[in-house]
Structures are given as C-alpha cells and as structure tokens.
Design an enzyme around this catalytic site. Structure first.
Site, short mmCIF file in Angstrom:
data_model
loop_
_atom_site.label_atom_id
_atom_site.label_comp_id
_atom_site.label_asym_id
_atom_site.label_seq_id
_atom_site.Cartn_x
_atom_site.Cartn_y
_atom_site.Cartn_z
N THR A 185 -25.67 -51.95 81.53
CA THR A 185 -25.16 -51.08 80.46
C THR A 185 -26.15 -51.04 79.30
O THR A 185 -26.87 -52.02 79.04
CB THR A 185 -23.80 -51.60 79.95
OG1 THR A 185 -23.39 -50.80 78.84
CG2 THR A 185 -23.86 -53.05 79.48
N SER A 223 -19.21 -57.02 73.06
CA SER A 223 -17.88 -57.35 73.60
C SER A 223 -18.08 -58.36 74.73
O SER A 223 -19.21 -58.56 75.20
CB SER A 223 -17.19 -56.10 74.17
OG SER A 223 -17.84 -55.70 75.38
N TYR A 225 -17.10 -57.94 77.72
CA TYR A 225 -17.60 -57.14 78.85
C TYR A 225 -19.13 -56.98 78.77
O TYR A 225 -19.85 -57.23 79.74
CB TYR A 225 -16.93 -55.76 78.89
CG TYR A 225 -17.79 -54.74 79.59
CD1 TYR A 225 -17.95 -54.78 80.98
CD2 TYR A 225 -18.51 -53.76 78.87
CE1 TYR A 225 -18.78 -53.88 81.63
CE2 TYR A 225 -19.34 -52.87 79.52
CZ TYR A 225 -19.47 -52.93 80.89
OH TYR A 225 -20.30 -52.05 81.53
N HIS A 226 -19.63 -56.53 77.61
CA HIS A 226 -21.07 -56.32 77.49
C HIS A 226 -21.82 -57.64 77.67
O HIS A 226 -22.93 -57.67 78.22
CB HIS A 226 -21.42 -55.67 76.14
CG HIS A 226 -21.01 -54.22 76.05
ND1 HIS A 226 -19.85 -53.81 75.43
CD2 HIS A 226 -21.60 -53.09 76.51
CE1 HIS A 226 -19.75 -52.49 75.50
NE2 HIS A 226 -20.79 -52.03 76.16
N LYS A 229 -22.74 -58.40 81.21
CA LYS A 229 -23.90 -57.67 81.73
C LYS A 229 -25.20 -58.36 81.31
O LYS A 229 -26.20 -58.29 82.02
CB LYS A 229 -23.89 -56.23 81.24
CG LYS A 229 -22.69 -55.43 81.71
CD LYS A 229 -22.79 -55.08 83.19
CE LYS A 229 -21.61 -54.24 83.63
NZ LYS A 229 -21.67 -53.79 85.01
P1 NAD Z 1 -14.19 -48.64 87.55
O1 NAD Z 1 -13.35 -49.71 86.98
O2 NAD Z 1 -13.64 -47.27 87.67
O3 NAD Z 1 -14.74 -49.08 88.98
C1 NAD Z 1 -15.07 -50.42 89.31
C2 NAD Z 1 -14.57 -50.67 90.72
O4 NAD Z 1 -14.91 -52.02 91.09
C3 NAD Z 1 -13.04 -50.55 90.82
O5 NAD Z 1 -12.70 -49.71 91.89
C4 NAD Z 1 -12.57 -52.00 91.04
O6 NAD Z 1 -11.40 -52.05 91.84
C5 NAD Z 1 -13.79 -52.62 91.71
N1 NAD Z 1 -13.90 -54.07 91.51
C6 NAD Z 1 -13.88 -54.75 90.34
N2 NAD Z 1 -14.01 -56.06 90.57
C7 NAD Z 1 -14.14 -56.22 91.92
C8 NAD Z 1 -14.30 -57.35 92.77
N3 NAD Z 1 -14.31 -58.59 92.29
N4 NAD Z 1 -14.41 -57.14 94.10
C9 NAD Z 1 -14.36 -55.88 94.62
N5 NAD Z 1 -14.19 -54.78 93.86
C10 NAD Z 1 -14.08 -54.96 92.52
O7 NAD Z 1 -15.55 -48.61 86.67
P2 NAD Z 1 -16.69 -47.50 86.64
O8 NAD Z 1 -16.51 -46.70 85.42
O9 NAD Z 1 -16.78 -46.84 87.95
O10 NAD Z 1 -17.96 -48.43 86.43
C11 NAD Z 1 -18.69 -48.92 87.55
C12 NAD Z 1 -19.84 -49.80 87.06
O11 NAD Z 1 -20.69 -49.01 86.22
C13 NAD Z 1 -19.38 -50.99 86.24
O12 NAD Z 1 -20.13 -52.12 86.58
C14 NAD Z 1 -19.66 -50.57 84.81
O13 NAD Z 1 -19.94 -51.68 84.03
C15 NAD Z 1 -20.86 -49.66 84.97
N6 NAD Z 1 -20.94 -48.65 83.90
C16 NAD Z 1 -19.93 -47.74 83.73
C17 NAD Z 1 -20.02 -46.80 82.69
C18 NAD Z 1 -18.92 -45.80 82.41
O14 NAD Z 1 -19.02 -45.08 81.38
N7 NAD Z 1 -17.90 -45.69 83.24
C19 NAD Z 1 -21.17 -46.78 81.87
C20 NAD Z 1 -22.17 -47.72 82.08
C21 NAD Z 1 -22.05 -48.65 83.11
N1 USQ Z 2 -14.74 -44.56 70.16
C1 USQ Z 2 -14.09 -43.75 69.25
N2 USQ Z 2 -12.91 -43.20 69.62
C2 USQ Z 2 -12.35 -43.39 70.85
C3 USQ Z 2 -13.03 -44.20 71.78
C4 USQ Z 2 -14.22 -44.79 71.40
O1 USQ Z 2 -14.56 -43.52 68.13
O2 USQ Z 2 -11.26 -42.84 71.12
C5 USQ Z 2 -16.04 -45.15 69.81
C6 USQ Z 2 -16.11 -46.67 69.95
O3 USQ Z 2 -15.72 -47.31 68.77
C7 USQ Z 2 -17.57 -46.89 70.32
C8 USQ Z 2 -17.97 -45.62 71.05
O4 USQ Z 2 -16.98 -44.64 70.73
O5 USQ Z 2 -18.35 -47.00 69.16
C9 USQ Z 2 -18.08 -45.76 72.55
O6 USQ Z 2 -16.88 -46.27 73.08
P1 USQ Z 2 -16.52 -46.07 74.63
O7 USQ Z 2 -15.18 -46.66 74.88
O8 USQ Z 2 -16.75 -44.66 75.01
O9 USQ Z 2 -17.70 -46.89 75.35
P2 USQ Z 2 -17.93 -48.47 75.54
O10 USQ Z 2 -16.80 -49.28 75.07
O11 USQ Z 2 -19.27 -48.78 74.99
O12 USQ Z 2 -17.99 -48.64 77.12
C10 USQ Z 2 -18.34 -47.58 78.01
C11 USQ Z 2 -17.94 -48.03 79.42
C12 USQ Z 2 -18.76 -49.27 79.79
C13 USQ Z 2 -20.23 -48.96 79.65
C14 USQ Z 2 -20.58 -48.45 78.26
C15 USQ Z 2 -21.99 -47.92 78.18
O13 USQ Z 2 -16.55 -48.31 79.47
O14 USQ Z 2 -18.45 -49.63 81.13
O15 USQ Z 2 -21.00 -50.10 79.93
O16 USQ Z 2 -19.73 -47.31 77.96
S1 USQ Z 2 -22.73 -48.19 76.62
O17 USQ Z 2 -21.78 -47.82 75.58
O18 USQ Z 2 -23.91 -47.35 76.56
O19 USQ Z 2 -23.03 -49.59 76.52
#
Ligand code: NAD
Ligand code: USQ
Length: 449
Positions: A185, A223, A225-226, A229
């Site tokens: 991320t 966070s 979560y972050h 990563k």
């Molecule tokens: P998501 O939650 O929709 O998908 C993740 C999938 O992984 C789910 O289907 C879940 O059931 C599965 N999973 C989780 N833990 C598991 C485990 N222990 N064993 C097997 N399966 C498991 O999330 P997403 O939005 O598709 O994100 C996928 C990846 O991309 C994540 O690693 C996330 O951090 C990364 N990512 C997402 C975004 C975004 O904006 N959605 C941005 C940047 C990075």
């Molecule tokens: N935000 C708002 N209003 C909302 C939702 C979010 O102002 O209703 C703001 C948040 O405070 C934050 C920004 O928008 O500053 C982004 O929030 P987000 O929920 O869209 O994104 P984030 O929490 O960073 O997480 C998402 C994905 C995560 C991925 C990350 C990429 O859920 O899996 O890793 O985006 S990044 O942000 O580039 O690290």
C-alpha cells in the site's frame, strides 16, 4: 490508448443486457500486445474472492493464464459481523466460477483455505499446483476495521503478517520457485513525509560519516492495517536475502470503480462494492453518496492528499508484474501502483458538482495529518506500457449506474464512520448519529403530506 480503454469499458458495462455469446473484446487483448505478452502461466490468486482479487482473477484467466483462486471467505464473514453487505449482490464463489465457465468456456478453480492458519494445506497446494506466480491479496485490508477494537487490531496483525510469513515458508518448503506478487500500500511510506517525490520502494540516503546507501523507504504507517504492510515488506526483504525468494511488492493507492470488462460480462460475475464507514473507500463512497442524495462525508478539512488507481488498472498492473518477475538473486522489486494523486476535498467538490449533493465536513475519526502534499513516482509501470486511467467523470457514471441499480440494498445507517483511531477521535465524533443519514428518497417520503 486511453480512449480505447474507456470505450471498451463502457461497451462492457452495457453488455449486462447483451446475449451471453456476445462477449465484448476487452481492452485486455489490446493491452497484452503492448505488454509483450509472455507465455500463459499457472497462477494462484490468494484472496481472489475480494474486491481486487476477483476482477484480477477474471482478467488473468481472460488473458489465457491458468488461475486457481484461494480464499477463506473471511471478508464475507466480516460483512455478517458488521451487519453490512456489498451494495452489489455478489454470488457465492461456486456460482461465480460456473458463470465464468458458461460465459467464456474458461476454468477458474476455487480452494477454500486460510493462508494464515492452514499451513500444511498451503504447502500441499503449492506442491500440487506448482504455480509460476502467486498473487497475494489475502489480507484484512480496511484501516478503520483494523482500528476498531483490540480484537480487530490483533486479528489484522495475526492474519496479515502470519499469512505473509506462511506464504514465504510454504514456497521454501515446497521447493517450487514461484514468484510472489504481493499487494502492499502507498500508506507504508506515510504521505509525503520524506519530502519531494516518493520513489519506488527504495530511497538514497547519506548515513552518518557521509556513507551513501540505498535502503527501503522509511516506514511511517497511519493505522494497524498499514503497519502490517510495513511488517510484510521486512519479511519479503528477509526471505529474499536469506532464501532468494523472488518477490514483487506493489504499493497500491486507493482503488476506485466497480466493474471491469470481465465482471460486466454477466451479472453473476459482478464485483463487490463496499460503501460502509469501515470498508468503503473515499471515492467510491462519495460516488455512492452522490448517487443516493446523501451529503458527502469529508473527514476533517479534506486536505488529505492520496493516490488513486482504477480497478481495471489494478488487474493490468498485476499481469505486468507477473510478466516481469525479478531475476534470481535480484532484491525485492517494488512498484508504486498508482495513477495519480488527489486531495479529498477536491474529489468531494467534483462529485458534488456532478450530483448536486452537499459537502459535509465532519470531525475526523482518524489520527492523521489535516493537510499533506503527495508526489509519487509511478515510472516503472509506465515504462512497462501502462497508460493509467485517471479520474474521469465518464467512468464515474459506471459507478453511479451500479449504485442506482442496487440502491435498495443500501443501509444508510452504515454510512457514517464507525471506527475511531483513539479516545480523543472518538470523543470528537461523539455527536455523529448514524440514524440521521437519510437517502434522498426517504427524505422525499418524509416530507410528503
Ligand atoms: P478484500 O477484503 O475485498 O479482499 C481480500 C480477500 O482476501 C477477501 O476475499 C478475504 O476473504 C481474503 N482473505 C483475507 N484473509 C485471508 C486468509 N487468511 N486466507 C485466505 N483468504 C483471506 O480487499 P481488496 O480491496 O480486494 O484488497 C486486496 C489487497 O489489496 C489487500 O491486501 C489490500 O491491502 C490491497 N490494497 C487494496 C486497496 C483498495 O483500495 N481496495 C488499495 C491498496 C492495496
Ligand atoms: N476519507 C474521508 N471521507 C470518507 C472516507 C475517507 O474524508 O468518507 C478520507 C480519510 O480520512 C483518508 C482518505 O479519505 O484521509 C482515504 O481513506 P480511504 O478509506 O479511502 O483509504 P485508506 O483508509 O487509506 O485505505 C484504502 C484501502 C487500503 C489501501 C489504501 C491505499 O482500504 O486497503 O491500502 O486505501 S493508500 O491510502 O494509498 O495507502
């Protein structure tokens, strides 16, 4: 190139209503030419039932790769725990795979397995399938969910770090030289903390004594979560150095959009759409709120600048990474998987202008900088031929149409933030009342005599 991508995406969206035999030729075929198209590969997609994983699995299968989806369906279970659901009616994995077979004649197999807990089964699967590449999406990915309670903090660390460690050990134990492609991320870098453009993974530094070095960019997570990563990145670095694992870490920005040319082929293939305060991400939330007539939920000043990428480009980038693995002995390859950066309040104003809804500045539930600049390099993907889709109001329509189609599935009480970074943030948000949020239709009904 960009025009071709947009045109075929729109064509694909329209294809919900066309006969199943009329499969539109997606942008993927055109893209494959630019991509130099390597030979088909066997690919395990861990987390292939999720928002990014499902469209990526379909895209890879469409490109002729042999895809096996591995997922423990934990994301669907978290929906039950939160009393929420994808706005789109996603089908069970068995139905999804059957529909893909019917529509394209291609097979995607599904294995229900917990990457973080079922280690022996993971090793056996890798030994049996002998994948060329393993794409690792299988993590708990919501920052708000990871900050909800001690239980969700601990779960996120155990699941994400445990899963990544298991994957490294399983590849080593199996003796299969699979290339790991992991979704990291942008948040590992912090947001603009090193000053100037964020490089791709590694940064030149001058150590005490004037020694020059090129090291992993300092980690500065916002966070739990972050933070997972960042911990993952250290694991990749260690196992790469110690066992010569071939790893690509993709630091992806916030993904927006819903469907891709492949998920749009049949309604049973539809992608998930999260809109709730925990899993909904900012642009998709704003588009959904705009379409439903709900004031846009900007946190704090909206001065946060973040990186964005469209869901179709997520799939393309993964294939580019698969087709360009590091050579044996290379250090971990790191790409910034982003199209552009935007400020939250600018996005809100854009959506407000298009939809006529108000922008509502609410107290920020997160502990984060009010305002930040963000300049990110994405040269590596661009050099490999990616011409990224940028925030385009034409593509906003795709999301809006999907939202309107499934609006009856929306629970407005799930829209306000429901997780707070610390006690101070929770107190600042104490007056937010989930029940106060009403969809435009409810407001009209209430006002009627
Ligand atoms: P998501 O939650 O929709 O998908 C993740 C999938 O992984 C789910 O289907 C879940 O059931 C599965 N999973 C989780 N833990 C598991 C485990 N222990 N064993 C097997 N399966 C498991 O999330 P997403 O939005 O598709 O994100 C996928 C990846 O991309 C994540 O690693 C996330 O951090 C990364 N990512 C997402 C975004 C975004 O904006 N959605 C941005 C940047 C990075
Ligand atoms: N935000 C708002 N209003 C909302 C939702 C979010 O102002 O209703 C703001 C948040 O405070 C934050 C920004 O928008 O500053 C982004 O929030 P987000 O929920 O869209 O994104 P984030 O929490 O960073 O997480 C998402 C994905 C995560 C991925 C990350 C990429 O859920 O899996 O890793 O985006 S990044 O942000 O580039 O690290």
């Amino acid at each position: 190139m960009k025009i071709i991508i947009w045109a075929s995406l729109l064509q694909a969206v329209v294809s919900f209503s066309v006969p199943k035999t009329s499969v539109p030729r997606s942008s993927s075929a055109l893209f494959a030419e630019a991509n130099g198209s390597a030979a088909p590969k066997k690919i395990l997609v861990l987390g292939g039932d999720g928002f990014c994983g499902w469209p990526t699995s379909l895209y890879l299968s469409d490109q002729g790769h042999d895809v096996v989806v591995v997922d423990n369906l934990s994301r669907r279970n978290i929906d039950l725990e939160l009393g929420c659901d994808s706005l789109t009616p996603i089908q069970p994995m068995e139905v999804r795979c059957q529909a893909w077979k019917e529509v394209t004649g291609k097979d995607i197999r599904f294995v229900n397995l917990d990457v973080a807990k079922e280690y022996d089964l993971l090793v056996q699967l890798i030994e049996k399938e002998k994948p060329d590449s393993i794409v690792h999406f299988a993590e708990q990915r919501a920052a708000p969910y990871s900050m909800k309670t001690s239980k969700t903090k601990r779960y996120t660390v155990d699941n994400n770090v445990g899963g990544s460690n298991n994957l490294c050990c399983a590849v080593i134990d199996s003796g299969v030289d699979a290339h790991i492609v992991h979704l990291g991320t942008m948040g590992v870098y912090g947001y603009g903390t090193s000053g100037g453009e964020i490089p791709e993974g590694y940064i030149d530094v001058i150590l005490p004594g004037g020694r020059e070095s090129n090291i992993l960019h300092p980690a500065y997570p916002g966070s739990v979560y972050h933070a997972t990563k960042c911990l993952d990145a250290l694991l990749w670095q260690f196992y790469n150095k110690n066992d010569q694992l071939r790893v690509t870490d993709l630091h992806q920005g916030i993904v927006w959009g819903t469907n891709t040319p492949q998920t749009a082929l049949d309604e049973r293939l539809i992608n998930r759409f999260d809109y709730d305060g925990d899993y909904g991400t900012v642009l998709n939330r704003f588009l959904m709120q705009g379409a439903m007539g709900v004031p846009l939920t900007v946190y704090g000043t909206g001065g946060q600048t973040r990186a964005f990428i469209h869901i179709s480009d997520t799939a393309r980038c993964i294939e580019l990474a698969i087709n360009n693995p590091p050579k044996p002995g290379d250090r971990v390859e790191i790409f910034n998987q982003v199209a552009e950066t935007r400020r939250v309040r600018d996005i809100a104003n854009l959506v407000a202008k298009l939809t006529g809804v108000e922008v509502n500045y609410i107290p920020n539930p997160r502990q984060e900088a009010d305002e930040n600049e963000l300049d990110v390099s994405n040269k590596k993907f661009c050099n490999l031929g990616l011409d990224p889709i940028t925030l385009d109001t034409g593509l906003f329509d795709e999301v809006t149409e999907v939202v309107k189609k499934y609006k009856s599935r929306c629970n407005p009480q799930k829209i306000l933030p429901a997780s707070f970074w610390n006690k101070k943030r929770a107190e600042a948000c104490a007056d937010l009342d989930p029940k106060s949020v009403k969809l435009a239709e409810e407001k009209t009904e209430a006002a009627a005599p």
